[in-house]
Design a protein around this motif. Sequence first.
Motif, PDB file in Angstrom:
ATOM      1  N   GLY A 502      53.581  -2.380   2.122  1.00 53.68           N
ATOM      2  CA  GLY A 502      53.226  -3.428   1.263  1.00 53.68           C
ATOM      3  C   GLY A 502      52.581  -4.268   2.202  1.00 53.68           C
ATOM      4  N   ASN A 503      52.308  -4.510   3.474  1.00 55.41           N
ATOM      5  CA  ASN A 503      52.418  -5.886   4.072  1.00 55.41           C
ATOM      6  C   ASN A 503      50.993  -5.041   5.594  1.00 55.41           C
ATOM      7  OD1 ASN A 503      53.201  -7.813   2.739  1.00 55.41           O
ATOM      8  ND2 ASN A 503      55.489  -6.521   3.401  1.00 55.41           N
ATOM      9  N   GLU A 504      49.581  -5.090   5.574  1.00 53.75           N
ATOM     10  CA  GLU A 504      48.660  -4.857   6.742  1.00 53.75           C
ATOM     11  C   GLU A 504      49.853  -5.452   7.661  1.00 53.75           C
ATOM     12  OE1 GLU A 504      44.593  -5.881   6.850  1.00 53.75           O
ATOM     13  OE2 GLU A 504      45.337  -5.687   9.018  1.00 53.75           O
ATOM     14  N   ILE A 505      50.855  -4.853   8.891  1.00 46.99           N
ATOM     15  CA  ILE A 505      51.130  -5.663  10.344  1.00 46.99           C
ATOM     16  C   ILE A 505      50.299  -5.489  11.337  1.00 46.99           C
ATOM     17  CG2 ILE A 505      53.745  -5.497   9.549  1.00 46.99           C
ATOM     18  CD1 ILE A 505      54.073  -3.285  11.380  1.00 46.99           C
ATOM     19  N   GLY A 506      49.248  -4.349  10.648  1.00 48.74           N
ATOM     20  CA  GLY A 506      48.600  -4.370  12.135  1.00 48.74           C
ATOM     21  C   GLY A 506      47.449  -3.487  11.978  1.00 48.74           C
ATOM     22  N   GLY A 507      46.640  -3.723  12.689  1.00 45.39           N
ATOM     23  CA  GLY A 507      44.800  -3.124  12.204  1.00 45.39           C
ATOM     24  C   GLY A 507      43.909  -2.899  13.929  1.00 45.39           C
ATOM     25  N   GLY A 508      43.290  -2.490  13.828  1.00 45.99           N
ATOM     26  CA  GLY A 508      42.694  -2.386  15.008  1.00 45.99           C
ATOM     27  C   GLY A 508      41.790  -0.948  14.365  1.00 45.99           C
ATOM     28  N   SER A 509      40.916  -0.542  15.956  1.00 47.27           N
ATOM     29  CA  SER A 509      39.487   0.880  16.123  1.00 47.27           C
ATOM     30  C   SER A 509      39.921   1.299  17.214  1.00 47.27           C
ATOM     31  CB  SER A 509      38.750   0.177  15.124  1.00 47.27           C
ATOM     32  OG  SER A 509      38.034  -0.914  15.437  1.00 47.27           O
ATOM     33  N   ILE A 510      39.007   2.279  16.974  1.00 42.51           N
ATOM     34  CA  ILE A 510      38.207   3.305  18.517  1.00 42.51           C
ATOM     35  C   ILE A 510      36.755   2.086  18.704  1.00 42.51           C
ATOM     36  CG2 ILE A 510      36.875   4.997  19.451  1.00 42.51           C
ATOM     37  CD1 ILE A 510      39.967   5.422  19.017  1.00 42.51           C
ATOM     38  N   ARG A 511      36.147   2.134  19.379  1.00 44.01           N
ATOM     39  CA  ARG A 511      35.246   0.617  19.733  1.00 44.01           C
ATOM     40  C   ARG A 511      33.748   1.599  20.186  1.00 44.01           C
ATOM     41  NH1 ARG A 511      39.263  -2.571  17.530  1.00 44.01           N
ATOM     42  NH2 ARG A 511      40.698  -2.763  19.307  1.00 44.01           N
ATOM     43  N   ILE A 512      32.395   1.274  19.899  1.00 42.83           N
ATOM     44  CA  ILE A 512      32.010   1.479  20.005  1.00 42.83           C
ATOM     45  C   ILE A 512      31.081   0.692  22.115  1.00 42.83           C
ATOM     46  CG2 ILE A 512      29.214   0.847  20.686  1.00 42.83           C
ATOM     47  CD1 ILE A 512      29.771   0.352  17.326  1.00 42.83           C
ATOM     48  N   TYR A 513      31.109   2.203  22.406  1.00 40.51           N
ATOM     49  CA  TYR A 513      30.931   1.257  23.571  1.00 40.51           C
ATOM     50  C   TYR A 513      30.293   2.008  24.650  1.00 40.51           C
ATOM     51  CZ  TYR A 513      32.446   6.819  24.578  1.00 40.51           C
ATOM     52  OH  TYR A 513      32.136   7.937  24.997  1.00 40.51           O
ATOM     53  N   GLN A 514      28.447   2.300  23.984  1.00 41.46           N
ATOM     54  CA  GLN A 514      27.327   2.531  23.931  1.00 41.46           C
ATOM     55  C   GLN A 514      26.174   1.227  23.498  1.00 41.46           C
ATOM     56  OE1 GLN A 514      28.689   4.931  22.092  1.00 41.46           O
ATOM     57  NE2 GLN A 514      29.233   6.724  23.120  1.00 41.46           N
ATOM     58  N   ARG A 515      25.729   1.083  24.591  1.00 39.97           N
ATOM     59  CA  ARG A 515      24.701   0.190  24.310  1.00 39.97           C
ATOM     60  C   ARG A 515      23.369   0.077  22.968  1.00 39.97           C
ATOM     61  NH1 ARG A 515      21.771  -4.963  27.330  1.00 39.97           N
ATOM     62  NH2 ARG A 515      20.513  -5.401  25.755  1.00 39.97           N
ATOM     63  N   GLU A 516      22.950   1.407  22.891  1.00 42.95           N
ATOM     64  CA  GLU A 516      22.409   2.125  22.246  1.00 42.95           C
ATOM     65  C   GLU A 516      23.634   2.443  20.499  1.00 42.95           C
ATOM     66  OE1 GLU A 516      21.770   6.044  21.958  1.00 42.95           O
ATOM     67  OE2 GLU A 516      19.654   5.795  19.986  1.00 42.95           O
TER      68      GLU A 516
END
Length: 609
Positions: A502-516
Amino acid sequence: MFRTHTCGELRASHQSQSVTLAGWVQTVRKFGSITFVDLRDRYGITQLLFNESLNTELEKTPLGREFVLQVAGEVAERSNKNLQLPTGDIEILVQSFTILNASATPPFTIQDDTDGGDDLRMKYRYLDLRRTAVRKNLELRYAVNRAARNYLHQQEFLDIETPFLIKSTPEGARDFVVPSRMNPGQFYALPQSPQTFKQLLMVSGYDRYYQIVKCFRDEDLRADRQPEFTQIDCEMAFVEQEDILQMFEGLIKSIFKEVKGIEYTESVQRMTWEEAMWTYGNDKPDIRFGMQLLNLKKPESVYRDRTDARALIDGADFKVFDEAESVIALAVPGAAEYTRKQTDELTDWVKRPQIGMKGLVFIKCLADGTFKSSVDKFYSEERLKSIASACGAQPGDLILIVAGPEERTRKAASELRLEMGERLGLRKKDEFKLLWVLDFPLFEYDEDGNRWVARHHPFTAPKPLQIATMIENEPSITDASKYLDHPYAQIKANAYDMVLNGNEIGGGSIRIYQRELQEKMFAALGMDKEEQQHKFGFLLGAFEYGAPPHGGIAFGFDRLCSILGGSESIRDFIAFPKNNAGRDVMLDAPATIDDKQFDELQIRLDLKS
Ligand code: ASP
C-alpha cells in the motif's frame, strides 16, 4: 590499545582472558561493597564487576550514566546468567579503569522504551542515535544500501554522481534555491531529482546508471515527508517497459533476500491504474488482503460475473443511492456478527471530517444464508442476495456501502477498506506484497489553471500507440467541465509505479527521446518556445545528437527502509531528520545569516510579511 574487544563480543569461551573494553555506562548498580556496571557500545552490553578495593576509588570519582569508560580486567563466568544478553554468560572482573570522559545527565534514558518525547529526542539526536532501536534502523538502512549496490553492480550499472547546484528539474514540488555569490542576483535550484542528468547520461552512452542520492523538494510536509530524502535513482538505455519491470523486480527481490532473508519467488503482480482505482479506490493498493470495492453506479464497474452493477440498486426508490454520483460497496469478511454499537461506531468513523461521508449502509450476510440490512425497506431479500454475490460476500460477512460525490466517495471507500483491513489484522507487518501499477494517465487536468499538467513528469513518454494522438491534437480546452472529452485525457503514460503493502516505493517511466515529441509535451504543459529553450534548451539540444530510447525508475530509499523495518515513519531511518515544519531542531536550522553574507551575495533582506 584502546580496547581488545567490543562490548558485544565476549562469551564463556573467553573465560580467564585479560581484556580491555571501552564504552558508555548504561547503568550502575551498587550491592554493598561491590558495584556492577553495564558497559555499552554499538555492538552490545557487557557486565563489569568492580570489587571492594576498586569501590573506594569509585566513591571518589563516581560513575554516572553515559560516562565514557575504559576498563581492563579478566573474563569470568557469571553465576547469575542473563539469557537475554548474548554476553550474558560472562562478566569482567575489573582490575583497573579510566574515565575517558564524564557526561552530563542525559535528558532522557538511553534505552529502547525511552522516556524522551519526540522533540527532545530530535534536539539531542546524537543521544537518541545511541539507542539500540535507532541503531538497528540505521544498520538496516545500510544493509538495504549494500544490497542495492551489489545487485546493480552485478548488472553492470555505474554509480555516477550528478550535481546538486543546478537549474530546476520539475517533479511537481517547489525548488529549494541557493543564491550565487559569483553571479549576483542569480540562483541555483537544488535537484528535486537527478532526472535530466540521468537522461543526459543515456545520451552520452552510459546505458546503465544508478545513484543513491539526495533529492530536495520544498513541499508542505505531510506527516511523513522530509524536505531532503534519498532515492535509489536508476536509468537504462535501449529498453522497453518490460525490461525495466524485470530488472527492478530483481532489485527489490534481491533486497528482500539479503536484508530480510525472504525469497520472493512469485512474479510481481501487475495491475492497470484504472483497475487499481476501480477496485481499491487508490493508485497504490495494499493487496495483502482482498475486500475489493464495487462501484454500484458505474457501467464500467463490471465485476466478477461481468454484469452491469447498476442494475443491482436501481429502481428501488432509495433516494440516498438514486441521487448519489457514486455508490461503493465492500464486503468485510466475518463481520456479520458486528453489534449495533460496533456498526454505530463505524458510521461515526465515516462521518469524521477527514472521511466526509453522510452515513453508512450495512448488509449483514447471516450464516444461515439470510440477510439483515439497514435498507431492508427498499431492497428485497433477493436483491440483497444479488448485491452480496456481486461483492463476493460469503455468509458471515458484512457489506458496507458508502454513497456520495464521486471523488470523495472513492477516497472514503478506499480509507474504509484500509481501516477494516487494519481492524481485522489483515495488514501484517511481516508480510510483503509487491505490485506494479501500470498505464497511468499521461496528463492530469488542473482546473484552477485550466491546463494540463504531467502526472509523472514532463519527460515521460506516452504509450507508443498514443504518440500520434498527442502529436495530432492541440492541448487547448475551451470548456473546463468537458476536459474528459479531450483526446489528451485518454492518453496513457508509459509509466509504472512499484507498490509495497500500500505504499508507493518507486516510480518511473519510459522517456521521450525525440525533440519534436518533447517540444509537444512542453507545449501541452503551457510552455512556449522561449520558456522551453530557457528551461530545457540543454535537453532539447541533446536530443538532436543521437539520443537512444531510454527509461528508468527511482525508489524512495527512506520509505523502503521504513517498510522493511516495520515502521510507519521514515524519520526513524534517517540519522539526522527534520521535523514536520522542516526544521532541524538540533542545529536550529534554517536560521538567519550574517550581514556580511548578505553583502557578499549582494542581497538585501526585505521580507514581504
Ligand atoms: N525522477 C522520477 C522521480 O523522482 C523518477 C523517474 O522517473 O525515474 O519520481
